[in-house]
Design an enzyme around this catalytic site. Structure first.
Site, mmCIF file in Angstrom:
data_model
loop_
_atom_site.group_PDB
_atom_site.id
_atom_site.type_symbol
_atom_site.label_atom_id
_atom_site.label_comp_id
_atom_site.label_asym_id
_atom_site.label_seq_id
_atom_site.Cartn_x
_atom_site.Cartn_y
_atom_site.Cartn_z
ATOM 1 N N GLU A 73 -32.934 27.690 -58.208
ATOM 2 C CA GLU A 73 -32.407 26.361 -57.889
ATOM 3 C C GLU A 73 -32.873 25.871 -56.523
ATOM 4 O O GLU A 73 -32.145 25.176 -55.813
ATOM 5 C CB GLU A 73 -30.876 26.330 -57.990
ATOM 6 C CG GLU A 73 -30.374 26.492 -59.409
ATOM 7 C CD GLU A 73 -28.948 25.986 -59.591
ATOM 8 O OE1 GLU A 73 -28.530 25.080 -58.842
ATOM 9 O OE2 GLU A 73 -28.260 26.505 -60.483
ATOM 10 N N HIS A 120 -23.136 30.549 -55.455
ATOM 11 C CA HIS A 120 -23.324 31.949 -55.832
ATOM 12 C C HIS A 120 -23.414 32.792 -54.567
ATOM 13 O O HIS A 120 -23.648 32.270 -53.466
ATOM 14 C CB HIS A 120 -24.618 32.137 -56.631
ATOM 15 C CG HIS A 120 -24.528 31.682 -58.060
ATOM 16 N ND1 HIS A 120 -24.740 32.516 -59.131
ATOM 17 C CD2 HIS A 120 -24.252 30.463 -58.593
ATOM 18 C CE1 HIS A 120 -24.598 31.832 -60.257
ATOM 19 N NE2 HIS A 120 -24.308 30.576 -59.948
#
Length: 594
Positions: free
Chosen positions: A57, A329
């Site tokens: 990402e 995360h």
């Protein structure tokens, strides 16, 4: 070709691996620029400097270059991977040269109609890099970085589970092919699946790799504490500290500010800091990010093997100024080590070869007993083209707690039980039915739109009112445009998805046939062993039930004398035959010389 400045003497004995989902969605991720700059600074200032980094990402090259500028002194080599319409968001950074690189896109990766999710438009796949850290094939590392399709619903209602399972199958194939080339394999990234999932089991079974975390923490959780499979283990609800240290959770942690409620996030953005105690219960946290590793398939095994030394969850700190987590995360960090070739004796090498069934995937598969699948995997090990071993059930014995004794070399091809492949085939069949139905509806929409447009043009021909004619043209244009889009999606994309599903279905069906064959052979072998054991037991009982004959003293003498004469007579007959053969040989030799 090995770069000239890399020699075996300079080859490292340890490699530090790092994987992180940066959450760098442009226009959508909050505080993106500040967070990614801090991510680069944290990597550059880490106590244990990472040497191979996989990022997910990281969608824009601007963010990638911002991280590269801060980490170039420890990670001079890097590659940003281009894929799809908006980019795959994958990048690999390395301390050593990247001698080869490519991007492999997943055949199944979402649907273009789900534009609000974006998985199809970014072209998700596997970023592959071959890294040379020294001389020789044992100093080549193949790094595979990936980001699987995101789950947007629970597993029972997730319409993309088949796509994610197919992606897990694809990266398992790539890791297996890399290992078959004899290279060490590092598979890392955001896999968007838990150890209890069918996709995870596919990777463990069909790729000769080990889940680094489960090697070192074999009793770690297989899902969030609220998941039925984890509840069946009857464990206490873990707190945040235990989840980080033992369960390796990287997502949905109470310590991550981006997983807080909207009210808590609003308070944080207004400057009200909220410190979460690490003893706070953390029932929703789960592990979605992984590092898989293998020494590669080499027969005979190399004298110097890489070993998994440590693994931890990192990047849990907050941004120093805006006080938010650096991503939604946490990172996974691992260290692998290898001993010099002369420190491993031949005896140790042979011991490693003989105990390979015990070393492989043992810890990573212990949790399968808690799933609906059969707890046994079947293996077939062919160490060379000229030798083969009958399929045997995978030995699963408790592994020693000392991680240094675990060898991350997996020269096995394993198969799940046939029932597992049945579940996958059911997923494929359901997706094929959905795709066929959607294709028919979209093509029907296209045909209807063409007919409506023709009808509108005919009506315009007979209409004398300018306003009505304008409305008919407007309706015809919109209708025909929507029909064209639906026709393209139904005729092109749905056809592409169907063909990919058929290929995936054939491969899974083929594995099911092999698993059934192995299961049948094992059942027959077990049945034969049981029958042989039963016959031996019956024979022993019959022998023990017989009473030995009672002979008189004279009879015993006559019996032994008779046996003696039979042995003498047999010896004389053999000697006579041997002398005759030798005489014939001398006769032939004499006449031949004559």
């Amino acid at each position: 070709m090995t770069p000239a400045y890399i020699t075996e003497a300079s080859a490292p004995s340890t490699v530090n691996i790092f994987t992180y989902n940066c959450w760098g969605l442009k226009y959508l991720a909050k505080c993106r620029i500040q967070r990614l700059q801090e991510i680069g600074r944290s990597i550059a200032c880490a106590v244990t400097a990472p040497e191979i980094v996989g990022l997910q990402e990281c969608w824009t090259q601007k963010d990638y270059h911002a991280i590269r500028r801060q980490t170039r002194h420890i990670l001079p080599y890097g590659k940003f991977y281009h894929s799809g319409i908006f980019g795959g968001g994958l990048a690999i950074l390395s301390k050593w040269p990247i001698i080869e690189s490519n991007m492999v896109r997943y055949p199944l990766n979402g649907r273009p109609t789900a534009f609000f999710r974006g998985d199809w438009y970014v072209g998700k796949g596997v970023a592959c890099a071959t890294i040379q850290i020294g001389e020789g094939i044992e100093s080549i590392l193949e790094v595979l970085c990936t980001h699987l399709h995101a789950p947007y619903a629970p597993e029972s209602t997730d319409s993309y589970m088949c796509h994610r399972t197919a992606q897990a199958w694809e990266i398992a194939r790539l890791m297996r092919q890399a290992a078959e080339r004899g290279h060490a394999v590092i598979g890392l990234g955001d896999f968007n699946l838990t150890p209890s999932s069918l996709a995870y089991q596919l990777i463990i079974a069909h790729a000769p790799v080990q889940d680094v975390w489960r090697v070192l923490h074999p009793d770690s959780s297989i899902a969030a504490a609220t998941h039925p499979l984890e509840k069946a283990r009857r464990r206490e609800t873990p707190n945040a500290r235990y989840n980080l240290r033992e369960n390796g959770t990287t997502c949905d942690s109470v310590l991550n500010t981006w997983r807080w409620s909207k009210q808590q996030q609003k308070q944080l953005s207004n400057g009200k800091s909220n410190v979460v105690d690490q003893t706070h219960p953390d029932p929703r946290a789960k592990r979605l990010d992984y590092i898989f590793f293998s020494n590669g398939l080499s027969v005979p095994p190399r004298s110097a093997q890489w070993r998994i030394a440590s693994a931890k969850v990192g990047m849990t700190e907050r941004h120093p100024t805006i006080d938010c987590s650096l991503s939604d995360h946490f990172s996974v960090e691992a260290t692998i080590t290898r001993a010099p070739p002369d420190s491993t004796s031949n005896a140790d090498t042979m011991a490693n070869r003989s105990s390979v069934h015990e070393q492989i995937n043992d810890n990573a598969l212990r949790m399968l007993t808690n799933t609906s699948l059969h707890p046994t995997l079947y293996t077939s090990y062919n160490p060379s083209p000229t030798s083969s071993v009958l399929p045997l059930p995978l030995t699963r014995t408790p592994s020693p707690p000392n991680s240094n004794s675990i060898q991350a070399c997996v020269p096995l091809q394993t198969y799940l039980p046939p029932t597992a492949y049945d579940e996958i085939l059911a997923l494929i069949s359901s997706d094929k039915m959905r795709a066929c139905r959607q294709r028919r509806l979209r093509l029907l929409h296209f045909i209807v739109s063409v007919m409506v447009s023709i009808t509108c043009f005919i009506a315009i021909w007979w209409s004398n009112h300018a306003g009505i004619s304008f409305m008919l043209v407007f309706i015809s244009t919109l209708n025909f445009g929507a029909g064209i889009v639906q026709g393209l999606i139904g005729g092109l994309f749905e056809g592409h998805e169907l063909r990919a599903l058929k290929e995936f279905g054939w491969e899974i069906g083929n594995c099911k046939e092999i698993a059934e064959t192995i299961e049948g052979k094992e059942a027959r072998a077990t049945e034969g062993v049981q029958q042989q054991s039963s016959l031996e037991d019956d024979g022993q009982r019959e022998e023990s039930s017989k009473e030995p004959p009672i002979l008189e003293e004279g009879e015993m003498g006559r019996e032994s004398e008779k046996e003696l004469w039979e042995r003498v007579r047999a010896s004389e007959e053999y000697s006579g035959k041997e002398n005759m053969r030798r005489g014939q040989g001398r006769f032939v030799e004499f006449h031949g010389n004559a």
